[in-house]
Design a protein around this motif. Sequence first.
Motif, PDB file in Angstrom:
ATOM      1  N   GLY A  37      20.026 125.510-119.585  1.00  0.00           N
ATOM      2  CA  GLY A  37      20.823 124.295-119.497  1.00  0.00           C
ATOM      3  C   GLY A  37      22.169 124.479-119.123  1.00  0.00           C
ATOM      4  O   GLY A  37      22.976 123.394-119.143  1.00  0.00           O
ATOM      5  N   LYS A  38      22.501 125.606-118.445  1.00  0.00           N
ATOM      6  CA  LYS A  38      23.715 125.737-117.860  1.00  0.00           C
ATOM      7  C   LYS A  38      24.305 124.458-116.864  1.00  0.00           C
ATOM      8  O   LYS A  38      25.385 123.922-117.156  1.00  0.00           O
ATOM      9  CB  LYS A  38      23.964 127.135-117.173  1.00  0.00           C
ATOM     10  CG  LYS A  38      23.518 128.243-118.022  1.00  0.00           C
ATOM     11  CD  LYS A  38      23.758 129.460-117.395  1.00  0.00           C
ATOM     12  CE  LYS A  38      22.753 129.603-116.223  1.00  0.00           C
ATOM     13  NZ  LYS A  38      21.374 129.969-116.637  1.00  0.00           N
ATOM     14  N   THR A  39      23.282 124.344-115.687  1.00  0.00           N
ATOM     15  CA  THR A  39      23.828 123.279-115.008  1.00  0.00           C
ATOM     16  C   THR A  39      23.745 121.972-115.563  1.00  0.00           C
ATOM     17  O   THR A  39      24.704 121.239-115.409  1.00  0.00           O
ATOM     18  CB  THR A  39      22.598 123.360-113.787  1.00  0.00           C
ATOM     19  OG1 THR A  39      22.806 124.691-113.386  1.00  0.00           O
ATOM     20  CG2 THR A  39      22.971 122.387-112.634  1.00  0.00           C
ATOM     21  N   THR A  40      22.683 121.676-116.329  1.00  0.00           N
ATOM     22  CA  THR A  40      22.506 120.271-117.017  1.00  0.00           C
ATOM     23  C   THR A  40      23.642 119.976-117.947  1.00  0.00           C
ATOM     24  O   THR A  40      24.228 118.819-117.964  1.00  0.00           O
ATOM     25  CB  THR A  40      21.343 120.367-117.652  1.00  0.00           C
ATOM     26  OG1 THR A  40      20.202 120.414-116.520  1.00  0.00           O
ATOM     27  CG2 THR A  40      20.733 118.699-118.166  1.00  0.00           C
ATOM     28  N   PHE A 122      28.022 131.341-124.193  1.00  0.00           N
ATOM     29  CA  PHE A 122      26.592 131.546-123.978  1.00  0.00           C
ATOM     30  C   PHE A 122      25.594 130.671-124.586  1.00  0.00           C
ATOM     31  O   PHE A 122      25.882 130.217-125.603  1.00  0.00           O
ATOM     32  CB  PHE A 122      26.522 133.022-124.598  1.00  0.00           C
ATOM     33  CG  PHE A 122      25.113 133.430-124.755  1.00  0.00           C
ATOM     34  CD1 PHE A 122      24.084 133.237-123.726  1.00  0.00           C
ATOM     35  CD2 PHE A 122      24.626 134.429-125.952  1.00  0.00           C
ATOM     36  CE1 PHE A 122      22.715 133.614-124.166  1.00  0.00           C
ATOM     37  CE2 PHE A 122      23.441 134.871-126.319  1.00  0.00           C
ATOM     38  CZ  PHE A 122      22.492 134.365-125.266  1.00  0.00           C
ATOM     39  N   LEU A 123      25.066 129.846-123.766  1.00  0.00           N
ATOM     40  CA  LEU A 123      23.965 129.114-123.976  1.00  0.00           C
ATOM     41  C   LEU A 123      22.456 129.658-124.324  1.00  0.00           C
ATOM     42  O   LEU A 123      21.801 130.121-123.405  1.00  0.00           O
ATOM     43  CB  LEU A 123      23.735 127.762-122.801  1.00  0.00           C
ATOM     44  CG  LEU A 123      24.817 127.078-122.731  1.00  0.00           C
ATOM     45  CD1 LEU A 123      24.226 126.013-121.565  1.00  0.00           C
ATOM     46  CD2 LEU A 123      25.355 126.546-123.935  1.00  0.00           C
ATOM     47  N   ASP A 124      22.382 129.824-125.642  1.00  0.00           N
ATOM     48  CA  ASP A 124      20.889 130.415-126.033  1.00  0.00           C
ATOM     49  C   ASP A 124      20.094 129.748-125.959  1.00  0.00           C
ATOM     50  O   ASP A 124      19.928 128.583-126.244  1.00  0.00           O
ATOM     51  CB  ASP A 124      21.468 131.325-127.317  1.00  0.00           C
ATOM     52  CG  ASP A 124      20.577 132.335-127.578  1.00  0.00           C
ATOM     53  OD1 ASP A 124      19.875 132.796-126.785  1.00  0.00           O
ATOM     54  OD2 ASP A 124      20.778 133.111-128.825  1.00  0.00           O
ATOM     55  N   VAL A 125      18.699 130.235-125.829  1.00  0.00           N
ATOM     56  CA  VAL A 125      17.516 129.429-125.803  1.00  0.00           C
ATOM     57  C   VAL A 125      16.368 130.530-126.087  1.00  0.00           C
ATOM     58  O   VAL A 125      16.485 131.707-126.013  1.00  0.00           O
ATOM     59  CB  VAL A 125      17.166 128.743-124.671  1.00  0.00           C
ATOM     60  CG1 VAL A 125      17.028 129.578-123.414  1.00  0.00           C
ATOM     61  CG2 VAL A 125      16.023 127.547-124.793  1.00  0.00           C
ATOM     62  N   THR A 172      20.640 126.320-128.005  1.00  0.00           N
ATOM     63  CA  THR A 172      20.203 124.915-127.314  1.00  0.00           C
ATOM     64  C   THR A 172      18.806 124.751-127.511  1.00  0.00           C
ATOM     65  O   THR A 172      18.499 123.382-127.257  1.00  0.00           O
ATOM     66  CB  THR A 172      20.402 125.226-126.075  1.00  0.00           C
ATOM     67  OG1 THR A 172      19.153 125.920-125.442  1.00  0.00           O
ATOM     68  CG2 THR A 172      21.726 125.615-125.429  1.00  0.00           C
ATOM     69  N   ALA A 173      18.103 125.548-128.280  1.00  0.00           N
ATOM     70  CA  ALA A 173      16.573 125.309-128.847  1.00  0.00           C
ATOM     71  C   ALA A 173      16.625 123.994-129.409  1.00  0.00           C
ATOM     72  O   ALA A 173      17.219 123.873-130.515  1.00  0.00           O
ATOM     73  CB  ALA A 173      15.918 126.395-129.305  1.00  0.00           C
ATOM     74  N   GLY A 174      15.503 123.131-129.013  1.00  0.00           N
ATOM     75  CA  GLY A 174      15.252 121.847-129.811  1.00  0.00           C
ATOM     76  C   GLY A 174      16.415 120.970-129.910  1.00  0.00           C
ATOM     77  O   GLY A 174      16.355 119.698-130.474  1.00  0.00           O
TER      78      GLY A 174
END
Length: 208
Positions: A37-40, A122-125, A172-174
Amino acid sequence: MADIGDAGDIADGAHTTPGRDGGAHPLVVLVGPPGAGKTTVGLLLAAAHGVGFRDTDADVETRAGKPIPDIFVDEGEPHFRALEHRAVADALADHPGVLALGGGAILDPATRALLAGHHVVFLDVDLADAVKRVGLDAPRPLLMGNPRARWRELMAARRPLYTEVAAVTVNTAGRTPEDVAAEIGHTLETASHRARPEPTTPEKDVKR
Ligand SMILES: Nc1ncnc2c1ncn2[C@@H]1O[C@H](COP(=O)(O)OP(=O)(O)O)[C@@H](O)[C@H]1O
Ligand SMILES: O=C(O)C1=C[C@@H](OP(=O)(O)O)[C@@H](O)[C@H](O)C1
Ligand SMILES: [Mg+2]
């Protein structure tokens, strides 16, 4: 390169992060795998903070004059990575807003070195959420074939690199992009979450 969605000049300059060289450096740099979701999230975060948004994938495409999948096919991944390194270096040096990197930008050791001293998040997923988000979506050349297996392999190899460059990890999950953007906003207000220190000179290189 022009910002995307630039909110214009910030009257009090509060959102400009001065760099060591006096230039304006990003408020925050987002890293993570495809579908994190880096861009969003980056666009939402930039709007919330009244700053511009920049994405190195878009910069690479503008400079190359073609979409990323075409660069991979025509010139190959090493050429794409070289363009990406240049795009990251330029944006770190002069973009004062939110900066999203392509998922593989951190593979280049020189790019990782450039990130030292910046507020990197860091956006984790997890695999399930990432595949739901990007599985059959817009073309990402590195996920072609078997997106689930490719994503798992990429993440296994890259996770240590994402955590190496980042001061903060946000799962970022969920979660909605708005919720993730709000959490990143909180990290910006917390002094202890500011950028990781720059590496010190290795002992062996110190002249006595
Ligand atoms: N937190 C989220 N929850 C649900 N969908 C999301 C979330 N973040 C992004 N998406 C969706 O996932 C897709 C990929 O998002 P994107 O921002 O392009 O990821 P990245 O830049 O990290 O590859 C887009 O369709 C976007 O709308
Ligand atoms: O993970 C990667 O190596 C890549 C991720 C893409 O960006 P996103 O992470 O924004 O999807 C894009 O830079 C390119 O397709 C390569
Ligand atoms: Mg992106």
